[in-house]
Design a protein around this motif. Structure first.
Motif, PDB file in Angstrom:
ATOM      1  N   ASP A 681      10.522  -5.844   7.358  1.00 40.20           N
ATOM      2  CA  ASP A 681       9.288  -5.504   6.652  1.00 40.20           C
ATOM      3  C   ASP A 681       9.691  -5.197   5.198  1.00 40.20           C
ATOM      4  O   ASP A 681      10.407  -4.232   4.928  1.00 40.20           O
ATOM      5  N   ALA A 683       8.479  -3.829   2.615  1.00 36.38           N
ATOM      6  CA  ALA A 683       8.260  -2.480   2.078  1.00 36.38           C
ATOM      7  C   ALA A 683       9.217  -1.484   2.717  1.00 36.38           C
ATOM      8  O   ALA A 683       9.834  -0.651   2.037  1.00 36.38           O
ATOM      9  N   HIS A 735       2.347   5.659   4.478  1.00 31.41           N
ATOM     10  CA  HIS A 735       1.992   4.239   4.320  1.00 31.41           C
ATOM     11  C   HIS A 735       1.287   3.997   2.992  1.00 31.41           C
ATOM     12  O   HIS A 735       1.656   3.101   2.233  1.00 31.41           O
ATOM     13  N   SER A 736       0.257   4.801   2.741  1.00 33.81           N
ATOM     14  CA  SER A 736      -0.523   4.510   1.543  1.00 33.81           C
ATOM     15  C   SER A 736       0.277   4.802   0.282  1.00 33.81           C
ATOM     16  O   SER A 736       0.179   4.059  -0.703  1.00 33.81           O
ATOM     17  N   LEU A 738       3.499   4.451  -0.069  1.00 35.35           N
ATOM     18  CA  LEU A 738       4.459   3.359  -0.225  1.00 35.35           C
ATOM     19  C   LEU A 738       3.750   2.127  -0.813  1.00 35.35           C
ATOM     20  O   LEU A 738       4.249   1.499  -1.753  1.00 35.35           O
ATOM     21  N   GLN A 739       2.590   1.824  -0.252  1.00 38.10           N
ATOM     22  CA  GLN A 739       1.846   0.659  -0.742  1.00 38.10           C
ATOM     23  C   GLN A 739       1.471   0.832  -2.211  1.00 38.10           C
ATOM     24  O   GLN A 739       1.587  -0.089  -3.017  1.00 38.10           O
ATOM     25  N   LEU A 740       1.013   2.052  -2.521  1.00 37.85           N
ATOM     26  CA  LEU A 740       0.586   2.316  -3.894  1.00 37.85           C
ATOM     27  C   LEU A 740       1.755   2.181  -4.866  1.00 37.85           C
ATOM     28  O   LEU A 740       1.639   1.561  -5.938  1.00 37.85           O
ATOM     29  N   LEU A 742       4.443   0.395  -4.541  1.00 42.93           N
ATOM     30  CA  LEU A 742       4.812  -1.014  -4.721  1.00 42.93           C
ATOM     31  C   LEU A 742       3.768  -1.734  -5.570  1.00 42.93           C
ATOM     32  O   LEU A 742       4.099  -2.600  -6.372  1.00 42.93           O
ATOM     33  N   LYS A 743       2.529  -1.334  -5.380  1.00 44.72           N
ATOM     34  CA  LYS A 743       1.460  -1.970  -6.161  1.00 44.72           C
ATOM     35  C   LYS A 743       1.664  -1.658  -7.651  1.00 44.72           C
ATOM     36  O   LYS A 743       1.557  -2.529  -8.506  1.00 44.72           O
ATOM     37  N   SER A 748       2.840  -5.667  -4.746  1.00 44.79           N
ATOM     38  CA  SER A 748       2.022  -5.487  -3.543  1.00 44.79           C
ATOM     39  C   SER A 748       1.877  -6.794  -2.778  1.00 44.79           C
ATOM     40  O   SER A 748       1.669  -6.800  -1.591  1.00 44.79           O
ATOM     41  N   LYS A 749       2.006  -7.904  -3.458  1.00 45.09           N
ATOM     42  CA  LYS A 749       1.831  -9.189  -2.789  1.00 45.09           C
ATOM     43  C   LYS A 749       3.054 -10.058  -3.056  1.00 45.09           C
ATOM     44  O   LYS A 749       3.475 -10.191  -4.207  1.00 45.09           O
TER      45      LYS A 749
END
Ligand code: PEP
Ligand code: MG
Length: 762
Positions: A681, A683, A735-736, A738-740, A742-743, A748-749
């Motif tokens: 994964d 991330a 989770h959020s 980590l996503q934030l 990376l964004k 993020s993509k």
């Protein structure tokens, strides 16, 4: 009460559609409870109203017409409060609303229970009585139990209805969506092929045929086959059975006669149903009728009919086997997918997988990810036996499946499939680039293998070695234990293909959800039972043969590493080491000149986390199996779709355990890798790198994605992020966050073309 309940559920289960199911429910519940009215209201998600769908006692003309919003009437109250409501006189209640068309003014007492499926209210079950009285606790308990039992049945019948193109109100529904859990990411559009386990009558699907004569001929051959078997069996047992016992065979033969079961099945085939479906229908009808009888002797007859049905089915399936056609874009659907099933679909035609049982952490899902095939698991509400031959969309990223998709949806998903193809092509360009962070940290990316096809895939994607070769996969595909020679050939192929890169071969890890057809293990708690090293230490002959094969296969290559699964303490490790040394001595005595390979231990049981130092001292390397470690730390069965949302490798407890393992392994000067799915994964890989893992091992499909991610980031930044996340106690927030993060870094993509423009680039 249990018996009544069982009978009702059984009857409802065999109803042909939702309408029939509801009809049976209201009739039988009214009878069982001795009430004057029983009704079912279902929540229509489109209008958000509870609609009267079936009743015994109220005016039947109001079915489908009377409905109420959740804030209206007593039914709405039961639905919104999600609790039963027991009233002596309904009209006294402030929420009572009178519906003239139902004729309910004559009924005073009211007992309603919500019907809840997967935490969602799907309807309300109500009984009513003329006289004023409070229903007693026993009656209330019965209704609550009944509605809990019926929730799944209703959801299933509803889904079956949508598959057939019929909505609740008989409206045509083109498209139906089913929600499961993600198994392997990606989208696929194709045709469903239902693969059935051998001779299981209950799961035979309906199928329409045009060549009725051919089907009748198939059935006739099957009948002749079973007849011959019966006669042979009867003759064989002639000396061991009394004449009256042998009469059972005559009963079987009679049932097969034209005037009995045989003719009923033939009649159904003549309506255009294939022989297997006709057999299921007729046998199920008979079995249900027998099962409902109070006489024990007659109930026993149900098992005779079932047995006969199974025998006929085995013949029919044998005749069918060669005829199974796989369309160009096959979406394989099964109640429980097995690795062997994947192997049966011709190369290049398999585009998607759907399994009713299992979750994203089941081994078949792991294989699917390795193969890059979009997969949805745990689709418990899918009436899978009915989808054969229809068009299906698999959204493996979201864990959703659409049947009979509309043109718009089909087009939308075809675009997603194309985009994914382009993304994979873009990622291919990373193949020969090293996995190095922006600040120069080198992170070796290894691959997990099992199937032979993984070798080519791994090399195409630039793997630097094999971090986990699941040796049980070739065992699972076989029909018996492979011999030492056969194993040697398989292992040699792996070692030679990657040479001089290292290949980490794990000793046989069966048990749990990985069973061998020729070595079945039946246990109540298979994941806490006889698994992995426990099996092979109890069967040293299996362990020794395998180790000898590995050692011999490495002759002249010397790139073998041996990994031991499911180690829970030093005693098991010492026993295993002893056997490995014995095998090594043996092969050397036989003239094979191989050095002792590096030996490693998997850390996948919490006990091993706390003994990392003691274990590390005795071996050359460690490898964390985060799939099992997550399951055992969180007490969440990795194979159970019901608790799939609780399975989370970013749970703070898991992250802390991982940090402990890295710290303690390094304190002993031993390298530590991770080969669970989280390593693949992108991330999570950022965090694992920050923790200090020496290498990451993952499926070949995800390897370029992880490489892309790590090449876009600074190790120092990753460490800061890890430090921040380790202070958070809530998995969702982890989770959020980590996503934030990376964004904010523009990551993020996954975008191989745009990645080089990352704001992080110095
Ligand atoms: C693990 O448990 O993380 C692992 C890699 O082993 P498997 O998934 O084969 O059980
Ligand atoms: Mg494991």
């Amino acid at each position: 009460m249990l018996n009544t309940l069982r009978k009702i559920v059984q009857e409802v289960n065999s109803a042909k559609d939702l309408k029939a199911a509801l009809g049976i429910i209201v009739l039988r519940v009214k009878e069982a409870m001795g009430s004057q009215v029983c009704s079912v209201y279902l929540l229509d998600p489109e209008t958000n109203r509870f609609v009267l769908m079936a009743t015994e006692g109220l005016n039947k003309r109001s079915i489908g017409k009377v409905s109420m919003a959740p804030n209206e009437g007593l039914v709405g109250l039961v639905g919104t409060r999600e609790e039963p409501l027991n009233l002596e006189n309904a009209a006294d209640h402030p929420r009572y609303r009178y519906f003239a068309e139902t004729g309910e003014e004559r009924y005073a007492s009211f007992l309603g229970a919500p019907i809840i499926h997967h935490r969602r209210v799907v309807g309300v079950l109500v009984i009513q009585q003329k006289e004023r009285r409070q229903f007693d606790e026993g009656e209330e308990a019965f209704l609550v139990t009944m509605s809990a039992q019926l929730a799944g049945v209703i959801a299933h019948a509803e889904a079956t209805g949508s598959i057939r193109g019929l909505g609740r109100q008989g409206k045509g529904i083109q498209e139906a969506k089913f929600v499961g859990v993600p198994g392997s990411p990606g989208a696929a559009v194709g045709t469903a092929v239902v693969m059935l386990p051998p001779a299981d009558l209950d799961v035979v699907p309906d199928k329409h045929i045009t060549d009725i004569d051919a089907e009748l001929a198939l059935f006739k051959t099957a009948i002749e086959g079973v007849r011959a078997d019966m006669r042979a069996l009867s003759a064989k047992l002639a000396t061991q059975l009394r004449p009256e016992e042998r009469a059972l065979f005559d009963v079987y033969l009679m049932m097969l006669d034209d005037a009995s079961l045989g003719s009923e099945i033939t009649n159904v085939i003549k309506t255009g149903q294939w022989a297997q479906g006709a057999l299921r229908q007729v046998v199920t009808d008979h079995v249900n009728r027998f099962d409902l009888m109070d006489d024990e002797y007659l109930r026993e007859r149900a098992s005779d009919v079932k047995d006969l049905g199974r025998r006929l089915l085995a013949y029919l399936q044998e005749e069918r086997q060669q005829n199974l056609v796989y369309p160009e874009k096959t979406i394989l659907v099964s109640e429980e997918l097995t690795p062997a099933m994947l192997g049966e679909v011709p190369e290049g035609t398999l585009v998607g997988l759907v399994s009713v049982l299992g979750s994203g952490n089941s081994h078949v899902a792991i294989l699917a990810r390795a193969m890059g095939i979009p997969t949805v698991m745990g689709l418990v509400d899918l009436p899978y036996a009915k989808v054969d031959g229809i068009e299906v969309i698999v959204d493996g990223t979201r864990g959703e499946v659409y049947t009979n998709p509309s043109d718009v949806l089909r087009k939308q998903f075809a675009e997603v499939v194309e985009e994914e193809k382009q993304l994979a092509l873009g990622l291919d360009t990373l193949r020969d680039l090293p996995c190095v962070t922006l600040d120069g940290h080198r992170m070796p990316l290894w691959v997990n293998t099992g199937l032979l096809a993984d070798v080519a895939r791994a090399q195409k994607r630039g793997a630097e070695g094999v971090g986990l070769y699941r040796t049980e996969v070739p065992f699972m595909i076989n029909q018996r234990f492979p011999s030492e020679k056969e194993q040697l050939a398989i292992y040699r192929e792996q070692l030679a293909a990657f040479h001089p890169q290292p290949v980490t071969m794990r000793s046989l890890d069966i048990g749990g959800d990985k069973s061998l057809s020729y070595f079945p293990i039946k246990e109540d708690n298979p994941f806490l039972g006889w698994r992995g090293i426990r099996v092979t230490l109890d069967h040293p002959e299996i362990f020794l043969v395998q180790t000898r094969a590995m050692l011999k296969a490495s002759e002249g290559l010397n790139n073998l590493r041996i990994l031991l699964p499911m180690i829970s303490g030093t005693h098991e490790l010492e026993e295993a080491l002893h056997l490995i040394h014995r095998a090594w001595g043996e092969v050397r005595d036989e003239g094979t000149d191989v050095p002792m390979p590096p030996i490693g231990v998997m850390i996948e049981i919490p006990a091993a986390v706390y003994q990392t130092k003691e274990l590390a001292r005795q071996v050359d390397f460690l490898s964390v199996g985060s799939n099992d470690l997550t399951q055992y730390l969180l007490a969440v069965d990795r194979n159970n779709p019901r608790v799939a949302d609780l399975y989370d490798y970013l749970h703070p407890a898991v992250l802390q355990a991982l940090q402990t393992v890295v710290r303690d392994a390094h304190a002993e000067g031993k390298p530590v890798s991770i080969c669970g799915e989280m390593a693949g994964d992108p991330a999570a890989a950022v965090l694992l790198m920050a923790m200090g893992f020496d290498s990451l091992s993952m499926n070949a499909t995800n390897l370029p994605k992880v490489k892309w991610m790590l090449r876009q980031i600074n190790l120092s930044k990753a460490k800061d992020l890890l430090a921040e996340l380790m202070t958070i106690d809530n998995p969702q927030v982890i989770h959020s966050s980590l996503q934030l993060a990376l964004k904010n870094l523009g990551l993020s993509k996954i975008n191989p073309a745009g990645g080089q423009q990352s704001p992080l680039k110095p």
